[in-house]
Design an enzyme around this catalytic site. Structure first.
Site, PDB file in Angstrom:
ATOM      1  CE  LYS A 108      27.683 -27.893  45.755  1.00 49.99           C
ATOM      2  NZ  LYS A 108      27.279 -27.167  44.532  1.00 49.99           N
ATOM      3  CB  SER A 190      30.410 -27.905  42.324  1.00 49.36           C
ATOM      4  OG  SER A 190      29.251 -27.145  42.692  1.00 49.36           O
ATOM      5  CB  SER A 214      27.018 -26.732  40.481  1.00 44.10           C
ATOM      6  OG  SER A 214      28.357 -26.395  40.206  1.00 44.10           O
TER       7      SER A 214
END
Ligand SMILES: *[C@@H]1O[C@H](CO)[C@@H](O)[C@H](O)[C@H]1NC(C)=O
Ligand SMILES: *[C@@H]1O[C@H](CO)[C@@H](O)[C@H](O)[C@H]1NC(C)=O
Ligand SMILES: *[C@@H]1O[C@H](CO)[C@@H](O)[C@H](O)[C@H]1NC(C)=O
Ligand SMILES: *[C@@H]1O[C@H](CO)[C@@H](O)[C@H](O)[C@H]1NC(C)=O
Ligand SMILES: *[C@@H]1O[C@H](CO)[C@@H](O)[C@H](O)[C@H]1NC(C)=O
Ligand SMILES: CC(=O)N[C@H]1CO[C@H](CO)[C@@H](O)[C@@H]1O
Length: 558
Positions: A108, A190, A214
């Site tokens: 990420k 996310s 997330s």
């Protein structure tokens, strides 16, 4: 060094030679390839890490900005092929760095990588473009120590979805990422790009981060296994923060086995993150030892009904009831209900927002102060807000014109020593732990709670407690697709997951339960991504091929 240089070139000659020099074994399908299969294939020299990196790059290229334009990947590592070649040489010399030797992993974009390698760490925001982190994030360094290759950076909901008013999977730098199970569908967030990438095999494994949902939500909605570790099991040093009280880094992968392997590689104490010093063990356990059929036999598992009823759709509720039958059939005792006494108070509590807003304002400034270079000159949350307003072409594009509501609320906070903050943090622990998850577990002597993944994150977020999600099912074909706003929220075939939730540091037990359920059901492959979102490149297309087109200049002729 001369010898090594000679060996290096000689070995490159071997690895780029004719396919005939490779074994007769079937090559794994990269859509689903497990880490065990990839490790076996590398060990047998059926293929090399260079082949793997080339294949994954080609697969990303097929679907990221072309075809279904999934926008899952922000940057590909320009050093990855060089790093893979070195790991291949080491492999031939019998050197193994660790359990992920030669395995390509996507991160990420809020997880730092050294800038000299050629990638940014920006949480998707132009405010941090070309900023230079002081070092790899600790989890990145641990992956490299275990032998992994960092393949690239995944798109995400910008600032891990903390700016306010933005869609899941959208970032200024990456644009709108979308789900591989229905065109233009919500990928959730996310850790959106990590999950999309894992779901169709754009990398062997990925990392995400969770503050509240997330990892668990995108893992669930992209048909994956995700582990949200206890806060402090994995270091947050070098991770763009929301809140030290709730942030945690974990794997987003295709199986519980892969998740256990990756979690074992990244867990551990770190002097750069004081929360990790609270770990109750000198070293975290090897989570792969929890991968045992029969783990559900005799386990006592509770159903927190008041956290579920009225909060899940009919297909999810039906699949959940069937999952409880599977757990019973595998020998678990289901205690139903096993409610969180604080459930209603958690739903109406504003304590989490107070803590996250306060932490973010303080901690994002600390993160930026630790960078070696910040070309945009931002220092504080106020600077981030001002940058976005000054660059609407980059950060306030259609349909997110002035979406900074959470940033603005956080900017209003006045630090961690206010009585309101101290009370809110204490209330979170009371609601999430003492009168929440721990109360439910203790009241019925439970190993874990089980619930649909979409309703799992809240209590665990404020408690700092772990969750493991596994594939449970898919929305049925007669589901009406909602209008895109800007993505489609509900559509036929969109996946959902089953969550196992426990007390602090109970990952070993949760991994065992999740593995037993996964192996009994194998839900993931009951439905595939939509045809255009399935990359076609496989290892056979790259093995032994010279001059495979690369998206950037490469120093060696492989
Ligand atoms: C960061 O991104 C910019 C723009 O895409 C690029 O020019 C730069 O090389 C990237 N890498 C680093 C380490 O800044
Ligand atoms: C925090 O939680 C406590 C316990 O439920 C509650 O009394 C209080 O009103 C909450 N504070 C806010 C700001 O919501
Ligand atoms: C910030 O505080 C000001 C002054 O108290 C208030 O008017 C405003 O609504 C607050 N903004 C947010 C987003 O909470
Ligand atoms: C709690 O459950 C475990 C099995 O998970 C069992 O061994 C133990 O005896 C139980 N303890 C109590 C107090 O019921
Ligand atoms: C879809 O089909 C199921 C089973 O046939 C049915 O129960 C459900 O009502 C249908 N849903 C819609 C939205 O038509
Ligand atoms: C690797 C890659 O495809 N990066 C792209 C990500 O999205 C941005 C914005 O659309 C593109 O500019 C990058 O090329």
């Amino acid at each position: 060094m001369r010898l090594l240089g000679f060996t290096f070139l000689a070995v490159l000659g071997v690895v780029s030679g004719a396919p005939a020099s490779f074994g007769p074994h079937a090559l794994p399908d990269l859509y689903e390839a497990s880490l065990a299969e990839l490790k076996t294939g590398l060990a047998r020299r059926d293929f090399t890490s260079v082949d793997l990196v080339k294949a994954y790059f080609a697969r990303i290229d097929e679907v990221n900005l072309k075809g279904p334009t999934l926008r899952a990947v922000l940057e590909m590592n320009p050093s990855a092929l060089k790093e893979a070649a070195l790991l291949d040489v080491e492999g031939l010399l019998g050197i193994s760095r660790g359990p992920l030797h030669g395995i390509p992993v996507l991160l990420k974009d809020n997880i730092a990588t050294v800038a000299s390698e050629g990638m940014n760490t920006t949480a998707g925001s132009f405010t941090l473009l070309d900023s230079v982190p002081p070092r790899d994030a600790t989890v990145t360094a641990k992956l490299r120590k275990a032998g992994a290759i960092i393949l690239g950076k995944a798109n995400l909901s910008e600032w891990a979805h903390f700016r306010g008013g933005l869609a899941s999977g959208w970032s200024g730098r990456g644009g709108q990422a979308t789900n591989a199970y229905f065109p233009n569908a919500d990928p959730s967030g996310s850790s959106s790009g990590s999950a999309i990438s894992a779901s169709i095999g754009l990398a062997a494994a990925t990392l995400g981060s969770e503050t509240d949902g997330s990892i668990i939500s995108p893992s669930s909605k992209n048909n994956l296994v995700g582990i949200k570790p206890t806060v402090g099991l994995t270091s947050r040093a070098g991770v763009v923060p929301i809140s030290s009280n709730q942030d945690t880094v974990g794997p987003i992968v295709r199986s519980v086995s892969d998740a256990a392997l990756v979690l074992s590689a990244i867990a551990g104490k770190d002097p750069l993150d004081s929360f990790t010093l609270a770990q109750p063990f000198a070293h975290p356990p090897d989570y792969t030892l929890a991968l045992r059929r029969g783990a559900l036999k005799g386990a006592r598992i509770g159903v927190p009904r008041t956290s579920i009823t009225g909060r899940v759709s009919a297909p999810v509720a039906d699949a959940f009831e069937s999952a409880l039958d599977v757990l019973r059939a595998l020998g678990a005792t289901i205690i139903d209900p096993a409610n969180l006494p604080s459930a209603a108070e958690i739903s109406r509590s504003g304590n989490e927002s107070i803590v996250l807003n306060t932490d973010f304002k303080v901690e994002v400034a600390q993160y930026i102060a630790g960078l070696k270079r910040v070309p945009t000159g931002v220092k504080t949350l106020a600077d981030l807000i001002a940058f976005d307003d000054a660059h609407p072409d980059l950060e306030e594009v259609e349909p997110f014109y002035t979406s900074q509501s959470t940033f603005l609320a956080a900017e209003n906070t006045t630090g961690k020593s206010t009585p309101a903050y101290i009370a809110a943090l204490a209330a979170n622990h009371d609601l999430g732990r003492t009168r929440g998850i721990d109360a439910a577990l203790l009241a019925s002597n439970l190993t874990a709670l089980v619930l649909p993944s979409n309703v799992a994150p809240g209590p665990a977020a404020i408690a700092g407690y772990p969750i493991v999600t596994v594939p449970l099912g898919f929305l049925p074909d007669n589901t009406t697709a909602t209008a895109a706003n800007p993505t489609i929220a509900t559509a036929p075939g969109l996946p959902f997951g089953l969550a196992f939730m426990g007390t602090a540091w109970s990952e070993f037990a949760l991994v065992g339960l999740a593995f037993d359920y996964e192996q009994a059901t194998m839900n993931r492959l009951k439905r595939l991504a939509f045809e255009a979102a399935i990359p076609k490149t496989q290892l056979k297309d790259v093995i032994g091929k010279k001059g495979f087109p690369l998206p950037f200049p490469f120093p060696f002729d492989l």
